[in-house]
Design a protein around this motif. Structure first.
Motif, PDB file in Angstrom:
ATOM      1  N   ARG A   1      34.078  37.528  62.825  1.00  0.00           N
ATOM      2  CA  ARG A   1      34.290  37.250  61.413  1.00  0.00           C
ATOM      3  C   ARG A   1      32.933  37.018  60.757  1.00  0.00           C
ATOM      4  O   ARG A   1      32.153  36.196  61.217  1.00  0.00           O
ATOM      5  CB  ARG A   1      35.164  36.002  61.238  1.00  0.00           C
ATOM      6  CG  ARG A   1      35.512  35.713  59.789  1.00  0.00           C
ATOM      7  CD  ARG A   1      36.608  34.669  59.711  1.00  0.00           C
ATOM      8  NE  ARG A   1      36.113  33.339  60.055  1.00  0.00           N
ATOM      9  CZ  ARG A   1      35.756  32.419  59.125  1.00  0.00           C
ATOM     10  NH1 ARG A   1      35.869  32.674  57.869  1.00  0.00           N
ATOM     11  NH2 ARG A   1      35.320  31.236  59.510  1.00  0.00           N
TER      12      ARG A   1
ATOM     13  N   CYS B   1      40.160  44.648  62.414  1.00  0.00           N
ATOM     14  CA  CYS B   1      38.841  45.161  62.072  1.00  0.00           C
ATOM     15  C   CYS B   1      38.908  45.937  60.765  1.00  0.00           C
ATOM     16  O   CYS B   1      39.785  46.787  60.594  1.00  0.00           O
ATOM     17  CB  CYS B   1      38.350  46.058  63.205  1.00  0.00           C
ATOM     18  SG  CYS B   1      36.780  46.878  62.864  1.00  0.00           S
ATOM     19  N   ASP B   2      37.974  45.653  59.878  1.00  0.00           N
ATOM     20  CA  ASP B   2      37.954  46.348  58.596  1.00  0.00           C
ATOM     21  C   ASP B   2      37.520  47.804  58.736  1.00  0.00           C
ATOM     22  O   ASP B   2      37.668  48.594  57.809  1.00  0.00           O
ATOM     23  CB  ASP B   2      37.014  45.625  57.627  1.00  0.00           C
ATOM     24  CG  ASP B   2      37.613  44.314  57.138  1.00  0.00           C
ATOM     25  OD1 ASP B   2      38.845  44.255  56.989  1.00  0.00           O
ATOM     26  OD2 ASP B   2      36.853  43.367  56.924  1.00  0.00           O
ATOM     27  N   ARG B   3      36.965  48.160  59.863  1.00  0.00           N
ATOM     28  CA  ARG B   3      36.491  49.524  60.070  1.00  0.00           C
ATOM     29  C   ARG B   3      37.518  50.405  60.760  1.00  0.00           C
ATOM     30  O   ARG B   3      37.693  51.556  60.415  1.00  0.00           O
ATOM     31  CB  ARG B   3      35.199  49.505  60.902  1.00  0.00           C
ATOM     32  CG  ARG B   3      34.007  48.973  60.131  1.00  0.00           C
ATOM     33  CD  ARG B   3      33.604  49.925  59.034  1.00  0.00           C
ATOM     34  NE  ARG B   3      32.555  49.322  58.208  1.00  0.00           N
ATOM     35  CZ  ARG B   3      32.061  49.902  57.116  1.00  0.00           C
ATOM     36  NH1 ARG B   3      32.513  51.069  56.741  1.00  0.00           N
ATOM     37  NH2 ARG B   3      31.146  49.301  56.424  1.00  0.00           N
TER      38      ARG B   3
ATOM     39  N   GLU C   1      34.629  38.176  52.860  1.00  0.00           N
ATOM     40  CA  GLU C   1      34.722  38.045  54.302  1.00  0.00           C
ATOM     41  C   GLU C   1      35.069  39.385  54.932  1.00  0.00           C
ATOM     42  O   GLU C   1      35.881  40.132  54.403  1.00  0.00           O
ATOM     43  CB  GLU C   1      35.825  37.026  54.619  1.00  0.00           C
ATOM     44  CG  GLU C   1      35.913  36.647  56.077  1.00  0.00           C
ATOM     45  CD  GLU C   1      36.967  35.562  56.289  1.00  0.00           C
ATOM     46  OE1 GLU C   1      36.749  34.435  55.832  1.00  0.00           O
ATOM     47  OE2 GLU C   1      38.019  35.863  56.879  1.00  0.00           O
ATOM     48  N   LEU C   2      34.425  39.683  56.054  1.00  0.00           N
ATOM     49  CA  LEU C   2      34.710  40.908  56.782  1.00  0.00           C
ATOM     50  C   LEU C   2      35.111  40.558  58.202  1.00  0.00           C
ATOM     51  O   LEU C   2      34.588  39.620  58.799  1.00  0.00           O
ATOM     52  CB  LEU C   2      33.482  41.820  56.816  1.00  0.00           C
ATOM     53  CG  LEU C   2      33.054  42.458  55.491  1.00  0.00           C
ATOM     54  CD1 LEU C   2      31.735  43.197  55.684  1.00  0.00           C
ATOM     55  CD2 LEU C   2      34.118  43.409  54.965  1.00  0.00           C
TER      56      LEU C   2
ATOM     57  N   PHE D   1      35.629  42.266  62.106  1.00  0.00           N
ATOM     58  CA  PHE D   1      35.289  43.402  62.946  1.00  0.00           C
ATOM     59  C   PHE D   1      35.868  43.210  64.340  1.00  0.00           C
ATOM     60  O   PHE D   1      35.954  42.093  64.847  1.00  0.00           O
ATOM     61  CB  PHE D   1      33.771  43.558  63.072  1.00  0.00           C
ATOM     62  CG  PHE D   1      33.092  43.910  61.773  1.00  0.00           C
ATOM     63  CD1 PHE D   1      33.232  45.167  61.219  1.00  0.00           C
ATOM     64  CD2 PHE D   1      32.325  42.972  61.112  1.00  0.00           C
ATOM     65  CE1 PHE D   1      32.612  45.492  60.022  1.00  0.00           C
ATOM     66  CE2 PHE D   1      31.695  43.286  59.921  1.00  0.00           C
ATOM     67  CZ  PHE D   1      31.846  44.554  59.374  1.00  0.00           C
TER      68      PHE D   1
END
Ligand SMILES: [Zn+2]
Length: 72
Positions: free
Chosen positions: A27, A17-19, A34-35, A37
């Motif tokens: 995705r 997760c990018d957070r 692209e992120l 989570f």
């Protein structure tokens, strides 16, 4: 985080997760990139992502189907 990876998916254990850095299950492909989570943040941002993202792949159903007790 004490989740065990039961099923291999296109989002693997190395996808984070990018957070918060938890394992990613959502995705989102945006114009800028692209992120990824986790299930929690995928839900948190889901509404915004559904508007802004070109593509959202939500793989978090593997969590629900494997636990069987997540019905709200
Ligand atoms: Zn997260």
């Amino acid at each position: 985080m004490a989740q065990t990876l039961l099923a291999s998916t296109y989002l693997g254990a190395l996808d984070r997760c990018d957070r918060c850095g938890a394992q990613a299950y959502v995705r989102a492909v945006l114009a800028a990139g692209e992120l990824l989570f986790c299930a929690h943040h995928g839900r948190e941002y889901g509404e915004k992502l559904s508007r802004d993202a070109l593509l959202v792949e939500d793989n978090s159903s593997v969590l629900r189907s494997s636990s069987g007790s997540a019905a709200a």
